[in-house]
Scaffold this active site. Structure first.
Site, short mmCIF file in Angstrom:
data_model
loop_
_atom_site.label_atom_id
_atom_site.label_comp_id
_atom_site.label_asym_id
_atom_site.label_seq_id
_atom_site.Cartn_x
_atom_site.Cartn_y
_atom_site.Cartn_z
N ALA A 15 0.89 -1.30 -0.07
CA ALA A 15 0.04 -0.03 -0.07
C ALA A 15 0.91 1.34 0.19
O ALA A 15 0.28 2.41 0.13
CB ALA A 15 -0.99 0.00 1.19
N VAL A 65 6.32 -9.65 1.77
CA VAL A 65 5.42 -10.96 1.59
C VAL A 65 5.85 -12.46 1.28
O VAL A 65 5.17 -13.22 1.51
CB VAL A 65 4.09 -10.33 0.80
N SER A 143 -6.08 -10.29 -11.36
CA SER A 143 -6.00 -9.51 -12.10
C SER A 143 -6.82 -10.00 -13.35
O SER A 143 -7.22 -11.32 -13.06
CB SER A 143 -4.49 -9.51 -12.67
N TYR A 157 3.61 -13.87 -14.71
CA TYR A 157 2.22 -12.79 -14.12
C TYR A 157 1.09 -13.70 -14.17
O TYR A 157 0.13 -13.77 -13.42
CB TYR A 157 2.51 -11.82 -14.76
N ALA A 159 0.23 -16.81 -14.68
CA ALA A 159 0.20 -17.98 -14.05
C ALA A 159 -0.20 -17.70 -12.65
O ALA A 159 -0.93 -18.20 -11.76
CB ALA A 159 1.44 -18.91 -14.13
P1 NAD Z 1 2.44 -0.86 -7.87
O1 NAD Z 1 3.79 -1.43 -8.45
O2 NAD Z 1 2.30 0.56 -8.10
O3 NAD Z 1 2.29 -1.20 -6.32
C1 NAD Z 1 2.72 -2.21 -5.86
C2 NAD Z 1 3.24 -2.22 -4.12
O4 NAD Z 1 3.62 -3.53 -3.90
C3 NAD Z 1 4.38 -1.28 -4.35
O5 NAD Z 1 4.43 -0.37 -3.31
C4 NAD Z 1 5.50 -2.20 -3.96
O6 NAD Z 1 6.57 -1.79 -3.14
C5 NAD Z 1 4.70 -3.50 -3.31
N1 NAD Z 1 5.43 -4.75 -3.11
C6 NAD Z 1 6.01 -5.16 -4.23
N2 NAD Z 1 6.84 -6.29 -3.85
C7 NAD Z 1 6.46 -6.62 -2.41
C8 NAD Z 1 6.65 -7.59 -1.41
N3 NAD Z 1 7.72 -8.69 -1.82
N4 NAD Z 1 6.54 -7.35 -0.17
C9 NAD Z 1 5.48 -6.16 -0.02
N5 NAD Z 1 5.10 -5.35 -0.78
C10 NAD Z 1 5.82 -5.52 -1.94
O7 NAD Z 1 1.36 -1.82 -8.40
P2 NAD Z 1 -0.31 -1.68 -8.82
O8 NAD Z 1 -0.26 -1.37 -10.17
O9 NAD Z 1 -0.77 -0.63 -7.73
O10 NAD Z 1 -0.67 -3.19 -8.39
C11 NAD Z 1 -1.07 -3.61 -7.15
C12 NAD Z 1 -1.78 -5.04 -7.48
O11 NAD Z 1 -2.64 -5.06 -8.26
C13 NAD Z 1 -0.46 -5.84 -8.00
O12 NAD Z 1 -1.01 -7.09 -7.27
C14 NAD Z 1 -1.01 -6.17 -9.47
O13 NAD Z 1 -0.63 -7.39 -9.75
C15 NAD Z 1 -2.60 -5.85 -9.27
N6 NAD Z 1 -2.99 -5.36 -10.61
C16 NAD Z 1 -2.72 -4.23 -11.12
C17 NAD Z 1 -3.07 -3.79 -12.60
C18 NAD Z 1 -2.82 -2.58 -12.99
O14 NAD Z 1 -3.24 -2.31 -14.19
N7 NAD Z 1 -2.00 -1.70 -12.37
C19 NAD Z 1 -4.13 -4.70 -13.12
C20 NAD Z 1 -4.27 -5.66 -12.46
C21 NAD Z 1 -4.01 -6.44 -11.06
#
Ligand code: NAD
Length: 256
Positions: A15, A65, A143, A157, A159
């Site tokens: 977050a 995580v 996703s 991704y 998978a």
């Molecule tokens: P983002 O990269 O902006 O944010 C992701 C956050 O997760 C970052 O703050 C990062 O530091 C944190 N993070 C990464 N690895 C970590 C770890 N090992 N432990 C703890 N925190 C960790 O990405 P986002 O676009 O906000 O994506 C958030 C979620 O939504 C993800 O699961 C992503 O796969 C999913 N998602 C995003 C989209 C999109 O279009 N942006 C679409 C579908 C799904």
């Protein structure tokens, strides 16, 4: 009421920014005590102090995580600080690019570790507390790649996100008797640092053409869906996968 979370403590992983931040803002803005867990420590602290300025009760826990120990510490710190855990939003995730031929074992494992094992680790850490307090809600951010494939991302991704949906459904089955509900949200194309770094402007414009609602999602769109799934309004909803994609799936499926 969907918009009153003043009796709830919610953990949101990943977050510090992006969709997770949007979720923390939405739930915290509606009164929840929020614990932000992320590996990006500086950004996480900045986000927390901005939320505090807006009156949100928020704590930060540095947490990778992929680490069982970090996940357990996250649960312990949350219970110590707020006395319980009502909801966990497993949002932390990373992207991946390239064709299957380019995908090596290290990249395969890294994405599976964060996107899928991370959900397992954090869920395992909070479930004993939720059982003790007679219920809870776990919302996993999958996703639309978990319903089809990732057109901008790689096979690892895709998978991992299918795996999140399978894990969601099986956990929902196993944990229903404890009143622990487990659901998933599938975001469509969403403008965040992840997608801004992983796509070109041309790719983003081409994607917009395929979205029925003619715009990319914002983190707030997903935060509203998560708020419903955390709230008591969804008290009989479990194992459900909620697609929040502005109708993009309609275009993709028509092309097949
Ligand atoms: P983002 O990269 O902006 O944010 C992701 C956050 O997760 C970052 O703050 C990062 O530091 C944190 N993070 C990464 N690895 C970590 C770890 N090992 N432990 C703890 N925190 C960790 O990405 P986002 O676009 O906000 O994506 C958030 C979620 O939504 C993800 O699961 C992503 O796969 C999913 N998602 C995003 C989209 C999109 O279009 N942006 C679409 C579908 C799904």
């Amino acid at each position: 009421m969907v918009d009153d979370f003043s009796d709830k403590t919610v953990i949101v992983t990943g977050a510090a920014r992006g969709i997770g931040r949007g979720i923390a803002e939405k739930l915290g803005g509606a009164g929840a005590s929020v614990v932000i867990a992320d590996v990006r420590e500086t950004k996480m602290r900045e986000t927390a102090s901005e939320l505090r300025e807006d009156g949100v009760t928020v704590e930060t826990v540095s947490c990778d995580v992929t680490s069982k120990a970090d996940a357990e510490r996250l649960a312990e710190r949350t219970v110590d600080r707020f006395g319980g855990i009502d909801a966990l939003v497993n949002n932390a995730g990373i992207g991946s690019r390239g064709s299957f031929e380019e995908l090596d074992h290290e990249a395969w494992q890294q994405v599976l570790d964060v996107n899928l094992t991370g959900v397992f680790n954090c869920s395992k850490a909070v479930v004993p507390e939720m059982i003790d307090q007679d219920g809870g809600s776990i919302v996993n951010i999958s996703s639309m790649a978990g319903q089809n494939i990732s057109y901008h991302g790689a096979a690892n991704y895709t998978a991992s996100k299918w795996g999140v949906i399978g894990l969601t459904k099986h956990m929902a089955w196993d944990l229903g008797e404890y009143d622990i509900r487990v659901t998933a949200v599938c975001p469509g194309s969403t403008l965040t640092p992840l997608t801004e770094a992983g796509t070109s402007e041309e790719e983003r414009a081409a994607t917009t053409e395929k979205i029925a609602m003619d715009r990319w999602a914002s983190p707030e769109d997903h935060a509203a869906a998560v708020a419903y799934l955390v709230s008591d309004a969804s008290s009989y909803v479990t194992g459900t996968v909620l697609e929040v994609d502005g109708g993009k799936q309609l275009s993709v499926r028509n092309e097949i």
